[in-house]
Write an enzyme that holds these catalytic residues in place. Structure first.
Site, PDB file in Angstrom:
ATOM      1  N   LYS A  65    -101.121 -18.786 -27.463  1.00  0.00           N
ATOM      2  CA  LYS A  65    -101.161 -18.950 -29.039  1.00  0.00           C
ATOM      3  C   LYS A  65    -100.776 -20.434 -29.088  1.00  0.00           C
ATOM      4  O   LYS A  65     -99.797 -20.858 -29.120  1.00  0.00           O
ATOM      5  CB  LYS A  65    -100.280 -18.202 -29.657  1.00  0.00           C
ATOM      6  CG  LYS A  65    -100.440 -17.733 -31.188  1.00  0.00           C
ATOM      7  CD  LYS A  65    -100.923 -19.104 -32.096  1.00  0.00           C
ATOM      8  CE  LYS A  65     -99.627 -19.750 -32.286  1.00  0.00           C
ATOM      9  NZ  LYS A  65    -100.254 -21.185 -33.151  1.00  0.00           N
ATOM     10  N   GLU A  99     -88.127 -23.464 -24.665  1.00  0.00           N
ATOM     11  CA  GLU A  99     -88.020 -24.965 -24.724  1.00  0.00           C
ATOM     12  C   GLU A  99     -88.199 -25.563 -26.125  1.00  0.00           C
ATOM     13  O   GLU A  99     -88.991 -25.560 -26.929  1.00  0.00           O
ATOM     14  CB  GLU A  99     -89.366 -25.446 -23.970  1.00  0.00           C
ATOM     15  CG  GLU A  99     -89.224 -25.195 -22.439  1.00  0.00           C
ATOM     16  CD  GLU A  99     -88.234 -25.646 -21.621  1.00  0.00           C
ATOM     17  OE1 GLU A  99     -87.453 -26.704 -22.202  1.00  0.00           O
ATOM     18  OE2 GLU A  99     -88.155 -25.233 -20.333  1.00  0.00           O
ATOM     19  N   CYS A 103     -90.105 -33.840 -27.207  1.00  0.00           N
ATOM     20  CA  CYS A 103     -88.569 -33.491 -27.211  1.00  0.00           C
ATOM     21  C   CYS A 103     -87.732 -34.275 -26.430  1.00  0.00           C
ATOM     22  O   CYS A 103     -86.738 -34.216 -26.649  1.00  0.00           O
ATOM     23  CB  CYS A 103     -88.773 -31.785 -26.784  1.00  0.00           C
ATOM     24  SG  CYS A 103     -89.548 -31.685 -25.310  1.00  0.00           S
ATOM     25  N   GLU A 127     -84.453 -34.869 -35.141  1.00  0.00           N
ATOM     26  CA  GLU A 127     -85.278 -35.469 -34.233  1.00  0.00           C
ATOM     27  C   GLU A 127     -86.298 -36.135 -34.741  1.00  0.00           C
ATOM     28  O   GLU A 127     -87.194 -35.824 -35.817  1.00  0.00           O
ATOM     29  CB  GLU A 127     -86.121 -34.053 -33.652  1.00  0.00           C
ATOM     30  CG  GLU A 127     -85.918 -33.775 -32.136  1.00  0.00           C
ATOM     31  CD  GLU A 127     -86.983 -32.627 -31.671  1.00  0.00           C
ATOM     32  OE1 GLU A 127     -87.279 -31.763 -32.592  1.00  0.00           O
ATOM     33  OE2 GLU A 127     -87.190 -32.869 -30.479  1.00  0.00           O
TER      34      GLU A 127
HETATM   35  P1  NAP Z   1     -93.343 -25.256 -34.097  1.00  0.00           P
HETATM   36  O1  NAP Z   1     -93.494 -25.537 -35.472  1.00  0.00           O
HETATM   37  O2  NAP Z   1     -92.109 -24.691 -33.637  1.00  0.00           O
HETATM   38  O3  NAP Z   1     -94.535 -24.854 -33.473  1.00  0.00           O
HETATM   39  C1  NAP Z   1     -94.540 -24.607 -32.277  1.00  0.00           C
HETATM   40  C2  NAP Z   1     -95.513 -23.299 -32.133  1.00  0.00           C
HETATM   41  O4  NAP Z   1     -95.105 -22.139 -32.642  1.00  0.00           O
HETATM   42  C3  NAP Z   1     -97.081 -23.565 -32.518  1.00  0.00           C
HETATM   43  O5  NAP Z   1     -98.017 -22.740 -31.840  1.00  0.00           O
HETATM   44  C4  NAP Z   1     -96.854 -22.805 -33.926  1.00  0.00           C
HETATM   45  O6  NAP Z   1     -98.119 -22.307 -34.520  1.00  0.00           O
HETATM   46  C5  NAP Z   1     -96.048 -21.544 -33.594  1.00  0.00           C
HETATM   47  N1  NAP Z   1     -95.245 -20.871 -34.725  1.00  0.00           N
HETATM   48  C6  NAP Z   1     -94.776 -21.517 -35.813  1.00  0.00           C
HETATM   49  N2  NAP Z   1     -94.211 -20.768 -36.508  1.00  0.00           N
HETATM   50  C7  NAP Z   1     -94.237 -19.376 -35.945  1.00  0.00           C
HETATM   51  C8  NAP Z   1     -93.483 -18.272 -36.091  1.00  0.00           C
HETATM   52  N3  NAP Z   1     -93.000 -17.810 -37.222  1.00  0.00           N
HETATM   53  N4  NAP Z   1     -93.798 -17.371 -35.213  1.00  0.00           N
HETATM   54  C9  NAP Z   1     -94.447 -17.612 -34.096  1.00  0.00           C
HETATM   55  N5  NAP Z   1     -95.078 -18.791 -33.669  1.00  0.00           N
HETATM   56  C10 NAP Z   1     -94.901 -19.823 -34.524  1.00  0.00           C
HETATM   57  O7  NAP Z   1     -93.181 -26.973 -33.531  1.00  0.00           O
HETATM   58  P2  NAP Z   1     -94.101 -28.112 -33.388  1.00  0.00           P
HETATM   59  O8  NAP Z   1     -93.969 -28.621 -34.913  1.00  0.00           O
HETATM   60  O9  NAP Z   1     -95.500 -27.534 -33.257  1.00  0.00           O
HETATM   61  O10 NAP Z   1     -93.819 -28.959 -32.450  1.00  0.00           O
HETATM   62  C11 NAP Z   1     -92.597 -30.067 -32.480  1.00  0.00           C
HETATM   63  C12 NAP Z   1     -91.550 -28.953 -31.988  1.00  0.00           C
HETATM   64  O11 NAP Z   1     -91.498 -28.634 -30.337  1.00  0.00           O
HETATM   65  C13 NAP Z   1     -90.400 -30.353 -31.836  1.00  0.00           C
HETATM   66  O12 NAP Z   1     -88.778 -29.667 -32.401  1.00  0.00           O
HETATM   67  C14 NAP Z   1     -90.081 -30.592 -30.483  1.00  0.00           C
HETATM   68  O13 NAP Z   1     -88.788 -31.095 -29.977  1.00  0.00           O
HETATM   69  C15 NAP Z   1     -90.255 -29.234 -29.681  1.00  0.00           C
HETATM   70  N6  NAP Z   1     -90.996 -29.539 -28.332  1.00  0.00           N
HETATM   71  C16 NAP Z   1     -90.051 -29.130 -27.249  1.00  0.00           C
HETATM   72  C17 NAP Z   1     -90.562 -29.342 -25.859  1.00  0.00           C
HETATM   73  C18 NAP Z   1     -89.530 -28.793 -24.960  1.00  0.00           C
HETATM   74  O14 NAP Z   1     -90.030 -28.653 -23.666  1.00  0.00           O
HETATM   75  N7  NAP Z   1     -88.420 -28.594 -25.112  1.00  0.00           N
HETATM   76  C19 NAP Z   1     -91.530 -29.806 -25.867  1.00  0.00           C
HETATM   77  C20 NAP Z   1     -92.543 -29.908 -26.677  1.00  0.00           C
HETATM   78  C21 NAP Z   1     -92.200 -30.076 -28.132  1.00  0.00           C
HETATM   79  P3  NAP Z   1     -98.783 -23.215 -35.536  1.00  0.00           P
HETATM   80  O15 NAP Z   1     -99.280 -24.359 -35.214  1.00  0.00           O
HETATM   81  O16 NAP Z   1     -99.796 -22.282 -35.991  1.00  0.00           O
HETATM   82  O17 NAP Z   1     -97.766 -23.209 -36.798  1.00  0.00           O
END
Ligand code: NAP
Ligand code: MG
Length: 481
Positions: free
Chosen positions: A178, A254, A288, A385
Site C-alpha cells: 500500500k 519503522e 526520518c 520532526e
Molecule cells: P504516514 O501519514 O504515517 O503515512 C505512511 C503510510 O501509511 C502511507 O502509505 C499512508 O497512506 C498510510 N496510512 C495513513 N493512515 C493510515 C491508517 N490509518 N492505516 C493504515 N495506513 C495508513 O506518514 P507519511 O506522512 O507518509 O511519512 C512521514 C513519516 O514517515 C515521518 O514521521 C517519518 O519519520 C516516517 N518515516 C520513517 C522512516 C523509518 O524508516 N523510520 C522512513 C521514512 C519515513 P496515505 O498516504 O494514503 O495516507
C-alpha cells in the site's frame, strides 16, 4: 497527463492491472508546479482482499522455489532497476519533488536491496543442537512467514518499498504493497519491473488507495496475512500496532525520528560540516534520519556555523528535473506549512534565523535551506520532526549534558556524533539511546546494515540479515535418531 510514457495508474493484482471496484480514482500532484500528474485507481477493502487472495494463491509455489531460483529473480530485478535508474529517478522527482541527485541516490539505494537480498536468499541458515537432558535433537529452520502487507511513506517512493519487498521475496513470502497516496506511481512502475525480472504474478501486488485505514485494516483482519511492515509516522504506526495485536500479526515498524547531531570540541570541522550537510539536506530533510537538533560545542560554534551556513547558502533551489538543482520543492503544502510554522515559532521565542526562513512566492511547495541558531529549549523545532531543510542549532559545554539532551526525546532512530577522539566517540555511542549512530558520518543507511529505531521510533530492523528475519517464522523439530 501525457508527461510519462507507459505509466501504470491502476491497481496491480495477481499480475494484471485493473481499476478500483468502486471506479474511484485520485490525483497525484507534481509538487514543483502543483499540476496533476496522473489519476490513480483508489483501491477499496474488497480490492485489497482480492490482492491478499492473489498473494496467498502463489505463496506456496514461490516459497518452495529453491533459494537460488528466488535469488536469481532478485538479481535480475537489481540489474533491470540499475539499467533504468534514470527513468525511475525522473518519476520519483515528478511525484515527490526531490532533486535529481536525491532521486538517483534513492534508486541506487533501492536497487542495492535487490542485490543484497539476492545474496541473502541463499543464507537462510538454521541450526541443529542436542537437547541438554532428553537426548533428542533440536532442528531449527526459518520458513516464510506468509503473506506480508507493506505500507510505505511518500518520502522515498521506491526505497521504502524495495527495503521491504526484497527481503520478503528472499524469505519466500508474497506481498501486498500500500504505497503513500502522494507518491504511488513509482511503486506501480516497480511492480511491473519486478514481473519483468521474473517475479511470478501475484507475488507482488500494489493497492494504492485514498482510504488507507480501511484498506490496510481489512487486510490485517484477513487470517492469510501474517506480517505487517510499516514505514511512516509514529501516530499511524501505533494504530497499526493495535490492529496487529487484535489479529496477532507480526509487526515491523519503522517510525519517526528526532535525530541529534553532536559536534564535539575536538571534531574535524570540515568533516562535521560535510556530515551535517548530508544528515540534514539529503532528501531535502524529508527523512526520518534527518538531523533535527544540532548540538555544537560552544568552543567551535563560530567555526562550524560559518562553514555550515556557507554550504547551505550555496545550494541551488528549483525544479528537481533541471541540471544543477540541489533542492526541490517539499512534497505538499501541508509539509511546507509545517516547516514554516516551526521556524516562525522558534523565531518568536528568540531564535535567530541566519539563512533562509522565508518561502518564495509562485507555485510549488518550495522552502529554502534555513539555519536557525540560539534555538531556545521550548521551541517546537527541537521537539517535532521538521521534515524539511531547516537546521536548528544549540550549543553545549559538557558531554554528559549533551547526552542527556540528545536522549530527552520519545524517539530513538539515529544520532550523529563528530569527534576526532574515537574512545570518546564510542563511549558516547554507548550512552545514546538510538538504534543507529553515525560516528563521523552523516549517512547510516546501507542495505547490509540493520536499519531501525528504539523507543517510539519502531520495532524491528530492515536491511542486513535482520531484515529477512521479519519475514521468517522459526520452526523447531524435536527428533530422536
Ligand atoms: P504516514 O501519514 O504515517 O503515512 C505512511 C503510510 O501509511 C502511507 O502509505 C499512508 O497512506 C498510510 N496510512 C495513513 N493512515 C493510515 C491508517 N490509518 N492505516 C493504515 N495506513 C495508513 O506518514 P507519511 O506522512 O507518509 O511519512 C512521514 C513519516 O514517515 C515521518 O514521521 C517519518 O519519520 C516516517 N518515516 C520513517 C522512516 C523509518 O524508516 N523510520 C522512513 C521514512 C519515513 P496515505 O498516504 O494514503 O495516507
Ligand atoms: Mg500522510
Amino acid at each position: 497527463m501525457q508527461l510519462i510514457e507507459g505509466l501504470q495508474t491502476d491497481l496491480h493484482i495477481g499480475g494484471s492491472r485493473r481499476p478500483a471496484s468502486s471506479g474511484e480514482r485520485f490525483d497525484v500532484m507534481n509538487p514543483v508546479d502543483e499540476t496533476v500528474l496522473a489519476s490513480v485507481a483508489s483501491g477499496t477493502p474488497e480490492d485489497a482482499i482480492a490482492a491478499v487472495a492473489a498473494a496467498h494463491e502463489v505463496l506456496g509455489a514461490w516459497g518452495r522455489r529453491s533459494p537460488r531460483a528466488r535469488a536469481d529473480v532478485l538479481r535480475r530485478a537489481f540489474e533491470l532497476l540499475d539499467t533504468r535508474k534514470h527513468a525511475f529517478a525522473r518519476l520519483v522527482t515528478l511525484e515527490n519533488g526531490k532533486a535529481g541527485g536525491d532521486a538517483l541516490a534513492e534508486i541506487n539505494y533501492s536497487a542495492e536491496f535487490f542485490r543484497w537480498y539476492s545474496e541473502e536468499a541463499c543464507r537462510n541458515l538454521g541450526t541443529v543442537s542436542q537437547a541438554p537432558a532428553s537426548g533428542a535433537r533440536i532442528l531449527v529452520q526459518h520458513r516464510p512467514a506468509g503473506v506480508g502487507v507493506l505500507v510505505t511513506p511518500w518520502n522515498y517512493p521506491a526505497a521504502m518499498g524495495a527495503r521491504k519487498i526484497a527481503p520478503a521475496l528472499a524469505a519466500g513470502c508474497s506481498v501486498v504493497v500500500k504505497p503513500a497516496s502522494e507518491t504511488p506511481l513509482t511503486m506501480l512502475a516497480l511492480a511491473s519491473l519486478l514481473e519483468e525480472a521474473g517475479v511470478p504474478p501475484g507475488v507482488v501486488n500494489v493497492i494504492p488507495s485514498r482510504s488507507s485505514g480501511a484498506v490496510v485494516g481489512a487486510m490485517l483482519h484477513d487470517p492469510r496475512v501474517r506480517v505487517v511492515s510499516f514505514t511512516g509516522s509514529t501516530e499511524v504506526g501505533r494504530e497499526l500496532l493495535k490492529t496487529a495485536a487484535d489479529c496477532v500479526v507480526n509487526p515491523a515498524m519503522e517510525l519517526g525520528g528526532n535525530a541529534p547531531l553532536i559536534v564535539c570540541a575536538d571534531a574535524d570541522i570540515d568533516q562535521a560540516v560535510e556530515g551535517a550537510m548530508q544528515a540534514k539536506m539529503r532528501n531535502l530533510g524529508e527523512a526520518c534520519t534527518a538531523a533535527n537538533r544540532f548540538y555544537v560545542h560552544a568552543s567551535v560554534k563560530e567555526a562550524f556555523v560559518e562553514k555550515f551556513v556557507t554550504a547551505m547558502g550555496a545550494l541551488k533551489m528549483g525544479n528537481g528535473l533541471d541540471a544543477g538543482i540541489d533542492v526541490g520543492p517539499l512534497v505538499n503544502a501541508q509539509t511546507r506549512d509545517k516547516v514554516e510554522a516551526l521556524v516562525r515559532d522558534a523565531a518568536n521565542k528568540g531564535a535567530r534565523v541566519l539563512l533562509g526562513g522565508t518561502r518564495p512566492g509562485g507555485p510549488g511547495f518550495f522552502y529554502p535551506p534555513t539555519v536557525v541558531v540560539d534555538v531556545p529549549d521550548n521551541a517546537d523545532l527541537l521537539r517535532e520532526e521538521i521534515f524539511g531543510p531547516v537546521a536548528a542549532i544549540q550549543t553545549f559545554e559538557d558531554e554528559d549534558d549533551v547526552i542527556a539532551k540528545a536522549n530527552a526525546t520519545e524517539y530513538g532512530l539515529v544520532a550523529y556524533v563528530f569527534t576526532r577522539d574515537m574512545a570518546r566517540g564510542l563511549r558516547m555511542c554507548e550512552q545514546l539511546e538510538f538504534g543507529m549512530v553515525g560516528l563521523n558520518r552523516g549517512l547510516v543507511s546501507d542495505p547490509a546494515a540493520p536499519f531501525g529505531g528504539v523507543k517510539q521510533s519502531g520495532i524491528g530492523r530492515e536491511g542486513a540479515t535482520e531484515g529477512m528475519r521479519e519475514f521468517l517464522e522459526t520452526q523447531y523439530v524435536s527428533v530422536v535418531w
